[in-house]
Design a protein around this motif. Structure first.
Motif, PDB file in Angstrom:
ATOM      1  N   THR A 127       1.621   6.991  -5.280  1.00 52.63           N
ATOM      2  CA  THR A 127       0.426   6.184  -5.017  1.00 52.63           C
ATOM      3  C   THR A 127       0.816   4.961  -4.205  1.00 52.63           C
ATOM      4  OG1 THR A 127      -0.554   6.907  -7.104  1.00 52.63           O
ATOM      5  CG2 THR A 127      -1.515   4.956  -6.057  1.00 52.63           C
ATOM      6  N   PRO A 128       0.147   4.700  -3.068  1.00 50.19           N
ATOM      7  CA  PRO A 128       0.508   3.543  -2.249  1.00 50.19           C
ATOM      8  C   PRO A 128       0.153   2.243  -2.946  1.00 50.19           C
ATOM      9  CG  PRO A 128      -1.521   4.512  -1.441  1.00 50.19           C
ATOM     10  CD  PRO A 128      -1.004   5.446  -2.500  1.00 50.19           C
ATOM     11  N   PRO A 129       0.651   1.110  -2.455  1.00 43.38           N
ATOM     12  CA  PRO A 129       0.323  -0.170  -3.080  1.00 43.38           C
ATOM     13  C   PRO A 129      -1.183  -0.405  -3.109  1.00 43.38           C
ATOM     14  CG  PRO A 129       2.060  -0.434  -1.452  1.00 43.38           C
ATOM     15  CD  PRO A 129       1.535   0.950  -1.296  1.00 43.38           C
ATOM     16  N   THR A 130      -1.673  -0.843  -4.260  1.00 40.30           N
ATOM     17  CA  THR A 130      -3.088  -1.215  -4.403  1.00 40.30           C
ATOM     18  C   THR A 130      -3.219  -2.709  -4.210  1.00 40.30           C
ATOM     19  OG1 THR A 130      -3.465   0.600  -5.962  1.00 40.30           O
ATOM     20  CG2 THR A 130      -5.046  -1.215  -5.980  1.00 40.30           C
ATOM     21  N   LEU A 131      -4.151  -3.114  -3.367  1.00 33.11           N
ATOM     22  CA  LEU A 131      -4.350  -4.543  -3.128  1.00 33.11           C
ATOM     23  C   LEU A 131      -4.894  -5.211  -4.373  1.00 33.11           C
ATOM     24  CD1 LEU A 131      -4.311  -6.709  -0.760  1.00 33.11           C
ATOM     25  CD2 LEU A 131      -6.784  -6.350  -0.683  1.00 33.11           C
ATOM     26  N   THR A 132      -4.179  -6.231  -4.842  1.00 38.46           N
ATOM     27  CA  THR A 132      -4.606  -6.949  -6.044  1.00 38.46           C
ATOM     28  C   THR A 132      -5.032  -8.381  -5.766  1.00 38.46           C
ATOM     29  OG1 THR A 132      -2.291  -7.516  -6.485  1.00 38.46           O
ATOM     30  CG2 THR A 132      -3.180  -5.556  -7.583  1.00 38.46           C
ATOM     31  N   GLY A 133      -4.708  -8.903  -4.584  1.00 39.91           N
ATOM     32  CA  GLY A 133      -5.089 -10.275  -4.238  1.00 39.91           C
ATOM     33  C   GLY A 133      -5.469 -10.366  -2.780  1.00 39.91           C
ATOM     34  N   ARG A 134      -6.736 -10.640  -2.513  1.00 47.27           N
ATOM     35  CA  ARG A 134      -7.210 -10.722  -1.134  1.00 47.27           C
ATOM     36  C   ARG A 134      -6.782 -12.040  -0.484  1.00 47.27           C
ATOM     37  NH1 ARG A 134     -10.623  -6.727   0.256  1.00 47.27           N
ATOM     38  NH2 ARG A 134     -11.532  -5.483  -1.442  1.00 47.27           N
ATOM     39  N   ARG A 189       5.836   8.917   3.683  1.00 44.86           N
ATOM     40  CA  ARG A 189       5.004   8.175   4.622  1.00 44.86           C
ATOM     41  C   ARG A 189       5.737   7.953   5.942  1.00 44.86           C
ATOM     42  NH1 ARG A 189       4.042   6.376  -0.462  1.00 44.86           N
ATOM     43  NH2 ARG A 189       1.863   6.680  -1.085  1.00 44.86           N
ATOM     44  N   SER A 190       4.967   7.713   6.979  1.00 45.27           N
ATOM     45  CA  SER A 190       5.526   7.368   8.279  1.00 45.27           C
ATOM     46  C   SER A 190       5.791   5.868   8.335  1.00 45.27           C
ATOM     47  CB  SER A 190       4.557   7.771   9.389  1.00 45.27           C
ATOM     48  OG  SER A 190       4.274   9.152   9.351  1.00 45.27           O
ATOM     49  N   VAL A 191       6.743   5.477   9.161  1.00 49.23           N
ATOM     50  CA  VAL A 191       7.131   4.067   9.277  1.00 49.23           C
ATOM     51  C   VAL A 191       7.097   3.656  10.739  1.00 49.23           C
ATOM     52  CG1 VAL A 191       8.888   2.329   8.781  1.00 49.23           C
ATOM     53  CG2 VAL A 191       8.633   4.309   7.255  1.00 49.23           C
ATOM     54  N   LEU A 192       6.417   2.551  11.014  1.00 51.30           N
ATOM     55  CA  LEU A 192       6.397   1.957  12.348  1.00 51.30           C
ATOM     56  C   LEU A 192       7.168   0.650  12.314  1.00 51.30           C
ATOM     57  CD1 LEU A 192       5.163   1.896  15.296  1.00 51.30           C
ATOM     58  CD2 LEU A 192       3.413   0.405  14.319  1.00 51.30           C
ATOM     59  N   PHE A 193       8.191   0.515  13.161  1.00 51.45           N
ATOM     60  CA  PHE A 193       8.919  -0.735  13.306  1.00 51.45           C
ATOM     61  C   PHE A 193       8.323  -1.480  14.496  1.00 51.45           C
ATOM     62  CE2 PHE A 193      11.737   1.945  10.914  1.00 51.45           C
ATOM     63  CZ  PHE A 193      12.340   1.074  10.012  1.00 51.45           C
ATOM     64  N   ALA A 194       7.905  -2.730  14.277  1.00 55.01           N
ATOM     65  CA  ALA A 194       7.154  -3.477  15.287  1.00 55.01           C
ATOM     66  C   ALA A 194       7.735  -4.865  15.487  1.00 55.01           C
ATOM     67  CB  ALA A 194       5.681  -3.595  14.878  1.00 55.01           C
ATOM     68  N   LEU A 204       1.843  12.908   2.746  1.00 55.02           N
ATOM     69  CA  LEU A 204       1.861  11.449   2.897  1.00 55.02           C
ATOM     70  C   LEU A 204       2.053  10.998   4.349  1.00 55.02           C
ATOM     71  CD1 LEU A 204       4.090  10.409  -0.149  1.00 55.02           C
ATOM     72  CD2 LEU A 204       1.601  10.450  -0.017  1.00 55.02           C
ATOM     73  N   ALA A 205       2.270  11.918   5.259  1.00 56.92           N
ATOM     74  CA  ALA A 205       2.672  11.556   6.617  1.00 56.92           C
ATOM     75  C   ALA A 205       1.624  10.754   7.369  1.00 56.92           C
ATOM     76  CB  ALA A 205       3.020  12.808   7.415  1.00 56.92           C
TER      77      ALA A 205
END
Length: 222
Positions: A211-218, A69-74, A7-8
């Motif tokens: 499983t990562p979030p699946t986009l359900t609303g554009r 997963r990797s995380v970026l703080f921005a 997942l990285a």
């Protein structure tokens, strides 16, 4: 915070804007400036503390046996001028590939928790957010999840336009919004701790869910 295993190469962006309005709309600059303690000193401080805690946890061996997963703080600038910093990140200079950015968590005005109510936005962007929020909410806050999120009010919009599901954190408007009175004395620091704990639980779960979030609303185009 670097991920691990299969997942990285997938990234979660955790963001907050660090700008405010300065001396805008003040008849006499001696009456200012607008310090923006809640908007958005609160979000900026919170993601810095989240980054510190998460990195310390990983460095001490936390999640050692888990693919994650990797995380970026921005931190984004010029949000108050029209989401310029976050949109520049998304469209011009992303630190990690947008194609591998699977989710965004946004913190804008999280310093005024009242009635234990934390407002969450982005509910329409993924079916994962409702169970993730419910499983992360202990001890429980009142945490309504909106499914009619604003399209231009804060930095999540730029990510949403590029089909990245987002979860936004917000503790509500108040009379000191965009006023000199939005200063440190109005901040509910224990409330910020509660919001941060909720957010870290959600983030840690999001890092390892299969499983990562699946986009359900554009993003609305009209």
């Amino acid at each position: 915070v670097e991920g691990q295993g299969t997942l990285a190469q997938e990234w979660i962006v955790v963001g907050a804007h660090y700008d405010h309005i300065g001396f805008r709309n003040l008849p006499d600059e001696s009456e200012g400036p607008n310090n923006g303690a809640d908007d958005n000193g609160s979000g900026t401080v919170l993601i810095l503390e989240m980054a510190r805690i998460l990195q310390d946890y990983v460095d001490s061996g936390g999640m050692a046996s888990r693919d994650r997963r990797s995380v970026l703080f921005a931190g984004f600038g010029a949000e108050e001028d029209g989401l310029l910093g976050s949109c520049s990140y998304v469209y011009d200079n992303p630190a990690v590939p947008m194609a591998r950015t699977v989710a965004m968590m946004n913190f804008d005005m999280v310093g005024r928790l009242r009635g234990e109510t934390l407002y969450l936005s982005g509910g329409e962007t993924s079916n994962l957010w409702a169970p993730l929020a419910a499983n992360s909410n202990a001890p429980a806050l009142v945490a309504p999840l909106s499914t009619s999120s604003c399209t231009g009010c804060t930095d999540h919009a730029c990510f949403w336009r590029e089909d990245v599901p987002f979860l936004g954190f917000f503790t509500g408007l108040h009379d000191e919004y965009h006023a000199p009175e939005d200063d440190v004395g109005t901040i509910n620091f224990p409330g910020m701790v509660d919001v941060g704990r909720f957010a870290l639980r959600a983030l840690s779960r999001l890092m390892v869910v299969e499983t990562p979030p699946t986009l359900t609303g554009r993003y609305p185009t009209e």
